[in-house]
Scaffold this active site. Sequence first.
Site, PDB file in Angstrom:
ATOM      1  N   SER A 220       0.818  -1.221   0.000  1.00  0.00           N
ATOM      2  CA  SER A 220       0.000   0.000   0.000  1.00  0.00           C
ATOM      3  C   SER A 220       0.846   1.262   0.000  1.00  0.00           C
ATOM      4  O   SER A 220       0.314   2.363   0.124  1.00  0.00           O
ATOM      5  CB  SER A 220      -0.916   0.001   1.228  1.00  0.00           C
ATOM      6  OG  SER A 220      -1.796  -1.091   1.153  1.00  0.00           O
TER       7      SER A 220
ATOM      8  N   THR B 239       6.952   1.779   1.621  1.00  0.00           N
ATOM      9  CA  THR B 239       8.297   2.246   1.238  1.00  0.00           C
ATOM     10  C   THR B 239       8.297   3.773   1.126  1.00  0.00           C
ATOM     11  O   THR B 239       9.241   4.440   1.542  1.00  0.00           O
ATOM     12  CB  THR B 239       8.688   1.618  -0.121  1.00  0.00           C
ATOM     13  OG1 THR B 239       8.385   0.224  -0.088  1.00  0.00           O
ATOM     14  CG2 THR B 239      10.147   1.832  -0.443  1.00  0.00           C
TER      15      THR B 239
ATOM     16  N   HIS C  10       2.618  -4.110   9.895  1.00  0.00           N
ATOM     17  CA  HIS C  10       1.463  -4.562   9.106  1.00  0.00           C
ATOM     18  C   HIS C  10       0.410  -5.174  10.038  1.00  0.00           C
ATOM     19  O   HIS C  10      -0.585  -5.728   9.579  1.00  0.00           O
ATOM     20  CB  HIS C  10       1.865  -5.649   8.108  1.00  0.00           C
ATOM     21  CG  HIS C  10       2.700  -5.186   6.957  1.00  0.00           C
ATOM     22  ND1 HIS C  10       2.429  -4.049   6.248  1.00  0.00           N
ATOM     23  CD2 HIS C  10       3.783  -5.749   6.346  1.00  0.00           C
ATOM     24  CE1 HIS C  10       3.322  -3.920   5.259  1.00  0.00           C
ATOM     25  NE2 HIS C  10       4.150  -4.934   5.308  1.00  0.00           N
TER      26      HIS C  10
ATOM     27  N   ARG D 136      -4.596   1.861   0.384  1.00  0.00           N
ATOM     28  CA  ARG D 136      -4.556   1.948  -1.076  1.00  0.00           C
ATOM     29  C   ARG D 136      -5.702   1.139  -1.661  1.00  0.00           C
ATOM     30  O   ARG D 136      -6.168   0.167  -1.040  1.00  0.00           O
ATOM     31  CB  ARG D 136      -3.211   1.377  -1.560  1.00  0.00           C
ATOM     32  CG  ARG D 136      -2.876   1.691  -2.981  1.00  0.00           C
ATOM     33  CD  ARG D 136      -1.518   1.112  -3.351  1.00  0.00           C
ATOM     34  NE  ARG D 136      -1.119   1.528  -4.681  1.00  0.00           N
ATOM     35  CZ  ARG D 136      -0.149   0.978  -5.379  1.00  0.00           C
ATOM     36  NH1 ARG D 136       0.562  -0.022  -4.853  1.00  0.00           N
ATOM     37  NH2 ARG D 136       0.130   1.401  -6.585  1.00  0.00           N
TER      38      ARG D 136
HETATM   39  P1  A3P Z   1       3.273  -0.870  -7.562  1.00  0.00           P
HETATM   40  O1  A3P Z   1       3.613  -2.324  -7.482  1.00  0.00           O
HETATM   41  O2  A3P Z   1       1.844  -0.613  -7.895  1.00  0.00           O
HETATM   42  O3  A3P Z   1       4.193  -0.096  -8.427  1.00  0.00           O
HETATM   43  P2  A3P Z   1       4.988  -1.247  -0.260  1.00  0.00           P
HETATM   44  O4  A3P Z   1       5.993  -0.156  -0.170  1.00  0.00           O
HETATM   45  O5  A3P Z   1       3.924  -1.125   0.785  1.00  0.00           O
HETATM   46  O6  A3P Z   1       5.618  -2.568  -0.347  1.00  0.00           O
HETATM   47  O7  A3P Z   1       4.171  -0.988  -1.612  1.00  0.00           O
HETATM   48  C1  A3P Z   1       4.840  -1.088  -2.834  1.00  0.00           C
HETATM   49  C2  A3P Z   1       4.123  -0.223  -3.840  1.00  0.00           C
HETATM   50  O8  A3P Z   1       4.445   1.159  -3.586  1.00  0.00           O
HETATM   51  C3  A3P Z   1       4.585  -0.510  -5.261  1.00  0.00           C
HETATM   52  O9  A3P Z   1       3.456  -0.256  -6.083  1.00  0.00           O
HETATM   53  C4  A3P Z   1       5.686   0.505  -5.432  1.00  0.00           C
HETATM   54  O10 A3P Z   1       6.010   0.782  -6.780  1.00  0.00           O
HETATM   55  C5  A3P Z   1       5.058   1.703  -4.742  1.00  0.00           C
HETATM   56  N1  A3P Z   1       6.080   2.679  -4.330  1.00  0.00           N
HETATM   57  C6  A3P Z   1       7.327   2.456  -3.851  1.00  0.00           C
HETATM   58  N2  A3P Z   1       7.959   3.600  -3.628  1.00  0.00           N
HETATM   59  C7  A3P Z   1       7.109   4.600  -3.972  1.00  0.00           C
HETATM   60  C8  A3P Z   1       7.224   6.025  -3.969  1.00  0.00           C
HETATM   61  N3  A3P Z   1       8.331   6.637  -3.597  1.00  0.00           N
HETATM   62  N4  A3P Z   1       6.139   6.730  -4.383  1.00  0.00           N
HETATM   63  C9  A3P Z   1       4.999   6.114  -4.777  1.00  0.00           C
HETATM   64  N5  A3P Z   1       4.847   4.766  -4.812  1.00  0.00           N
HETATM   65  C10 A3P Z   1       5.897   4.019  -4.403  1.00  0.00           C
END
Ligand code: A3P
Length: 327
Positions: free
Chosen positions: A76, A79, A137, A159
């Site tokens: 969601s 990162t 989480h 998300r």
């Molecule tokens: P997508 O797979 O849709 O690209 P998490 O960080 O909770 O594991 O979620 C990962 C999702 O956040 C991925 O989505 C990733 O690309 C997106 N993400 C990672 N860094 C990001 C950033 N700086 N800004 C926006 N989205 C980001």
Amino acid sequence: MADFVPKTKEDEENELQRYKDLVSSFPKEEGWGFEKYICQYQGFWYVDKHCQAVLAVQDHFKARSSDIILATNPKSGATWIKALVFATVNRSNYSIDNHPLLSQNSHFLVPFLEISPYQNQIPDLEILPSPRLFATHISYNSLPQSMIDSSCRIVYLCRNPKDVFVSMWHFMNKMRERLSKPPLDVMKVFERFCNGVTHFGPFWDHVLGYWKASLERPQHVLFIKYEDFKADPGFHLKRLAQFMGYPFSYEEEKEGLVDEILRLCSFENMSSLEVNKTGEAPMGAFKNEAFFRKGKVGDWENYLTSVMIERLDQITEEKFHGYGLKL
Ligand code: A3P
């Protein structure tokens, strides 16, 4: 409840063994990525090692009123929110052009309690200076009591479930590829997602727990949508900073600090950094680059069939009906 750090190695091992024994008795279902199965505890599904850590967090984590906890469903945007919060809270300690986020992945800087600190150990987190930043989480109903009793701040990033499902499917496949496992059958895991059998899921119950808490305790729980943050990042970063007790001053805004932090933490910048292209993730089994795929809103349109879309929309509608929440 044992809210102490075990005094000896033997105490710690006994405590960890107790968690292992407990978890082995929980209901199980087939797993998604590196694990054979996931198990159910207090209504939510966990990989067994995460579940053992959840028990340890519940028993041993002592929240401070100055703590900031970032809670998310997997995929969601943890990162991103970790980077934003780390940069905002520590903005007087680092300059943007020599920032820890340029050389370290945000998961190193803000660990998931149940994935790093409490994995196979019971750490002494009392030694860390305030403000401590942690992520989790864990569902709201399973948070350690001290997080609820203390006036610590909880930030929940939510998300759209369609993007979460697509992101999770890609992420798990990356992990499986590294373990030489075949990709997941999308229809099979879609069914499991819909039934709530996902890491830290059911997705909808997870969201609702934090949504209700944000309505009941708005000074302590802030609920943010990934999509809203993407649409107006400046507004939401300022709101987030205010909520955490680190509001941007007029001078800081005028000097462009909000925009600098947003740029530093942007998908484009973060995903192009060497550490995030080649570094190994702290949780093992994958590289940092697995956390950066597209970072877009609505990529589900490229993957889901109309039947899948209808099904997810219908579940979301039914689950959130009457709660005033739209995703
Ligand atoms: P997508 O797979 O849709 O690209 P998490 O960080 O909770 O594991 O979620 C990962 C999702 O956040 C991925 O989505 C990733 O690309 C997106 N993400 C990672 N860094 C990001 C950033 N700086 N800004 C926006 N989205 C980001």
